[in-house]
Design an enzyme around this catalytic site. Structure first.
Site: not given
Ligand code: SAH
Length: 385
Positions: A127, A364, A134, A138, A141, A108
């Site tokens: 974005c 995000c 991935c 985490c 996420c 996406e």
């Molecule tokens: N892998 C990269 C890009 C990921 S997405 C990274 O981790 O930085 C970008 C941001 O969104 C990251 O900071 C990630 O931790 C955050 N993110 C992921 N899931 C989220 C959620 N459910 N709520 C808020 N932020 C989130």
């Protein structure tokens, strides 16, 4: 039993994405054009159409003779991204597209327009995804829950931006505009797909006809903190903005929120980011998802503030977007405000990210490419195949 394994047990064989103009550096592009029996100067025309006018369809390139257009289209502009479904919200100022790749994998990207305010010009940000799925796992996420499908090619990354620039110019966000910013904050860990992401970033910032000509500082690469790759990014001298997803100032908690922390702990990640800032002369961002009663305590704000006070860092607080099936929630506003206050008290600059596209699962960490939801109030399905 001695019979050979049935086919279903064989490891899936992936064919790589077809070669595309955006995979190639300028010299390689010229070579590829001559290999099509087309004169090398057509490479420049093709690149100007693609990077300068954001056109990917040779039929729309009126400066190319038909015979050359056919050959070049087949050899260098295969369709990499097919729009499965586009959904808009926030008065059409946020627009999420689910793309199908050549092998059926899905990713996406999300396009967002921020109208001009007194102190700032209009911004249009896309974005984008760097991987299908991935591998960083985490737990808060959505993408992290499904695991890694595969890395995207350089062109699959660049073409998300090209498509966004074209759509922006066509006025899909209400009025015709210009794409200004790119954030690698969609699906995937960009630094786990280092070489392709590095080459894609080059194509984004190199001037037309070598690239899309975006400004370096308006391109942000966001990482969980893969220390050796941050160092390689610094050495690549791209000087794009670095964002580090910290989410906790202490290793005990960060080990659980960002599992690679067990390999590269907070101190090492911040040292690598400091090195990046020293090499590029640029501040970096610290991403911090505010998770109720998990990482939002006042003492953690103090600890984060003390860690960052001497550093060239800026904090981006992201209200957690709860993912389906998770017990976690966003922090209450008053807790968030206190967190901000304590950071500011220590001289650290903070912004609280707005949660664009939450209702279309485009915010995000919500990009999980599960694409099949019905439209809710205020959102609109624009395309659907
Ligand atoms: N892998 C990269 C890009 C990921 S997405 C990274 O981790 O930085 C970008 C941001 O969104 C990251 O900071 C990630 O931790 C955050 N993110 C992921 N899931 C989220 C959620 N459910 N709520 C808020 N932020 C989130």
């Amino acid at each position: 039993m001695t019979s050979s394994l049935p086919l279903v047990f064989a490891a899936p064989r992936r064919t790589p994405p077809p070669r595309h103009l955006a995979d190639l550096a300028p010299d390689a592009l010229r070579t590829a054009v001559t290999e099509c029996d087309v004169p090398a100067f057509r490479a420049d025309q093709l690149a100007r159409q693609y990077y300068g006018r954001h056109v990917a369809d040779v039929a729309a390139m009126s400066d190319l003779p038909a015979a050359a257009a056919d050959k070049l289209g087949a050899a260098l502009l295969p369709r990499l991204l097919t729009d499965v479904r586009t959904v808009t919200t926030d008065d059409a100022m946020t627009r999420k597209t689910l793309w199908r790749l050549h092998d059926g994998a899905q990713v996406e990207s999300v396009l967002m327009r921020y109208p001009a305010r007194t102190a700032s010009r209009e911004r249009v940000t896309v974005c984008i995804s760097s991987q299908a799925g991935c591998g960083m796992a985490c737990p808060f996420c959505a993408t992290g829950q499904g695991g890694l499908t595969r890395n995207l090619s350089t062109a699959e990354i660049v073409d998300q931006v090209r498509a966004a620039a074209r759509a922006t110019a066509d006025g899909v966000l209400g009025v015709p505009g210009r794409l200004s910013n790119v954030v690698f904050m969609g699906m995937g860990e960009p630094l786990a797909n280092f070489a392709r992401v590095r080459d894609a970033v080059r194509r984004l910032i190199d001037p037309v006809p070598r690239g899309l000509g975006l400004s370096r500082r308006s391109v942000t690469v966001s990482t969980v903190g893969l220390v050796p790759a941050i160092e390689r990014l610094a050495a690549a001298e791209l000087a794009v903005t670095l964002a580090v997803s910290l989410h906790a100032p202490d290793d005990e908690l960060r080990d659980t929120l960002v599992p690679v922390n067990t390999r590269w702990p907070v101190a090492e990640v911040l040292a690598a980011a400091d090195h990046y800032a020293a090499v590029t002369g640029r501040r970096y961002s610290i991403e911090y998802a505010m998770i109720r009663d998990v990482n939002d305590q006042p003492w953690r704000a103090d600890l984060l503030g003390d860690l960052l006070r001497p550093r060239m860092a800026h904090v981006n607080l992201i209200p957690l977007n709860p993912t389906p099936g998770s017990a976690w929630d966003a922090s209450p506003k008053r807790v968030e405000r206190e967190f901000v206050r304590r950071l500011q008290e220590r001289g650290v600059t903070v912004t609280v990210r707005d949660t664009r596209g939450q209702d279309i699962d485009g915010a995000c960490g919500q990009l999980a490419a599960n694409g099949g939801k019905a439209a809710k109030q205020g959102q609109r399905i624009v395309t659907s195949t």
